[in-house]
Design an enzyme around this catalytic site. Structure first.
Site, PDB file in Angstrom:
ATOM      1  N   LYS A 111       0.832  -1.209   0.000  1.00 20.85           N
ATOM      2  CA  LYS A 111       0.000   0.000   0.000  1.00 20.85           C
ATOM      3  C   LYS A 111       0.865   1.257   0.000  1.00 20.85           C
ATOM      4  O   LYS A 111       0.524   2.256  -0.628  1.00 20.85           O
ATOM      5  CB  LYS A 111      -0.931   0.028   1.223  1.00 20.85           C
ATOM      6  CG  LYS A 111      -2.009  -1.013   1.192  1.00 20.85           C
ATOM      7  CD  LYS A 111      -3.067  -0.704   0.146  1.00 20.85           C
ATOM      8  CE  LYS A 111      -4.115  -1.804   0.120  1.00 20.85           C
ATOM      9  NZ  LYS A 111      -4.941  -1.815  -1.075  1.00 20.85           N
ATOM     10  N   LYS A 194      -2.664 -11.392  -8.683  1.00 18.79           N
ATOM     11  CA  LYS A 194      -3.930 -12.022  -8.299  1.00 18.79           C
ATOM     12  C   LYS A 194      -5.108 -11.140  -8.688  1.00 18.79           C
ATOM     13  O   LYS A 194      -4.975  -9.924  -8.822  1.00 18.79           O
ATOM     14  CB  LYS A 194      -3.938 -12.284  -6.794  1.00 18.79           C
ATOM     15  CG  LYS A 194      -3.884 -11.042  -5.944  1.00 18.79           C
ATOM     16  CD  LYS A 194      -4.401 -11.273  -4.529  1.00 18.79           C
ATOM     17  CE  LYS A 194      -4.563  -9.928  -3.841  1.00 18.79           C
ATOM     18  NZ  LYS A 194      -5.464  -9.889  -2.739  1.00 18.79           N
ATOM     19  N   LYS A 197      -9.825  -6.521  -5.931  1.00 11.70           N
ATOM     20  CA  LYS A 197     -10.842  -5.471  -6.076  1.00 11.70           C
ATOM     21  C   LYS A 197     -10.198  -4.177  -6.536  1.00 11.70           C
ATOM     22  O   LYS A 197     -10.791  -3.411  -7.285  1.00 11.70           O
ATOM     23  CB  LYS A 197     -11.537  -5.238  -4.740  1.00 11.70           C
ATOM     24  CG  LYS A 197     -12.304  -6.441  -4.273  1.00 11.70           C
ATOM     25  CD  LYS A 197     -13.200  -6.127  -3.082  1.00 11.70           C
ATOM     26  CE  LYS A 197     -13.831  -7.390  -2.563  1.00 11.70           C
ATOM     27  NZ  LYS A 197     -13.293  -7.822  -1.260  1.00 11.70           N
TER      28      LYS A 197
END
Ligand code: TYM
Length: 330
Positions: A111, A194, A197
């Site tokens: 992040k 992967k 969202k």
């Protein structure tokens, strides 16, 4: 009988990664265990959703959970923010979580790289809140995909640390639980990594056949096999991974054979993959629409779920306060 806790962030609609990485296992689990499945809407605040979005996303994920087959008659399904006890345990666990270990968490480091303008303290302590979610019900098993393995390891560490600090064996150390299967990672359609969202590389359970065909036909591949028995490139391997979860084994074998002979046409593979995803998705999508329209049912489910989850959480908090040393004045 085990106590199982698992959650899904309400950051956006459920995708095939969520389904095949986690939800599919919830369905088997709910029949034989004491299960708590929840919508992690506190966790979703790390991305700063607008109030209207927050509500819409929670409702959507709830309808999707139910459409997948989670049965509120046998499992407890609830919304994280309906159980404020979890925030108290989060606070208490934060006192024993060290900045260094939180900063070293892979998801946090990702992040920091991907959203440098919003590195909030909620992101740093994300694994602590997740640990609180799990141990507040004294769970022994947590069904998760491969990407949550490290968070689960940290949960065990925080539980163990609490026990050591207070000289107790109060919290069990929960394990991943996937019915003896490997933890899976469902890839995205963009050739690497992967399905996620935030990555915009996913197929959602709510996607229409048209959307699915469009996404799959655009999936990244490579320039084609250059001969017999070539090693597969990552994007093509990813398509095979997806084919594996939605298609008949004979279909997978047939395309593998074509690949090994060097005669495969990726267009055919994609067409087949799209149709097999649609075959899996359509009944779920129809159920999602049905359930989303039934506000009365959704309301009932979250009310009953909140009551059951709070009862369990409140009992733990009472005992934890006592263990830590909070006692009534006499
Ligand atoms: P979230 O919402 O990212 O994902 C929910 C579940 O789906 C799995 N998953 C995948 N599995 C395989 N392949 C993929 N591409 C893929 N993408 C997602 C995740 O492993 C997860 O099991 N931190 C959690 C939410 C959470 C939670 C918890 C989970 C909060 N508290 C307590 C378990 C227990 C998360 O972000 O999940």
């Amino acid at each position: 009988m085990e106590t199982v806790v698992s959650g899904i962030r309400s950051t956006g609609n459920l995708h095939l990664g969520n389904y095949f990485g986690a939800v599919k296992n919830f369905l088997k689990m709910q029949r034989e265990n004491n299960c708590f499945f929840f919508i992690a809407d506190y966790h979703s605040l790390t991305t700063h959703p607008k109030p209207s979005e927050l509500q819409r996303n929670i409702r959507q994920v709830l309808a999707e959970y139910l459409a997948c087959g989670i049965d509120p008659e046998i499992a407890t399904i609830f919304i994280q923010s309906d159980v404020p006890e979890v925030t108290e345990l989060y606070l208490l666990l934060n006192m024993n979580a060290y900045i260094g270990e939180l900063e070293r968490t892979t998801s946090f480091k990702d992040k920091v790289r991907s959203q440098p303008d919003n590195i909030n303290a909620g992101l740093l302590t994300y694994p602590v809140l997740m640990a609180a979610d799990i141990i507040i019900h004294k769970a022994t098993k947590v069904p998760v995909g491969k990407d949550q393995e490290q968070h689960l390891e940290m949960t065990r560490k925080f539980a163990r640390r609490f026990n050591t600090m207070y000289g107790t064996d109060y919290f069990p150390e929960p394990d991943a639980y996937n019915f003896g299967e490997q933890l899976v990672k469902i890839p995205g359609l963009d050739g690497t990594g992967k399905m996620g969202k935030s990555e915009g590389n996913g197929i959602y359970l709510s996607d229409t056949p048209k959307e699915i065909r469009k996404k799959v036909m655009r999936a990244v591949t490579d320039s084609g096999p250059q001969g017999e028995n070539q090693e597969m490139s990552e994007p093509v391997r990813n398509l095979f991974t997806l084919l594996n979860v939605v298609s008949d084994p004979s279909v997978v074998d047939s395309f593998k054979e074509q690949y090994n002979r060097g005669t495969i046409r990726y267009g055919d593979l994609k067409k087949q993959l799209a149709e097999d995803i649609i075959r899996f998705n359509e009944p779920v999508r129809e159920r999602i629409e049905e359930i989303s329209a039934d506000s009365h049912y959704l309301n009932k489910v979250v009310k009953e779920g909140a009551a059951k989850a709070r009862e369990s959480a409140a009992a733990t908090i009472k005992e934890v306060r006592h263990i830590i040393g909070y006692r009534p004045f006499v």
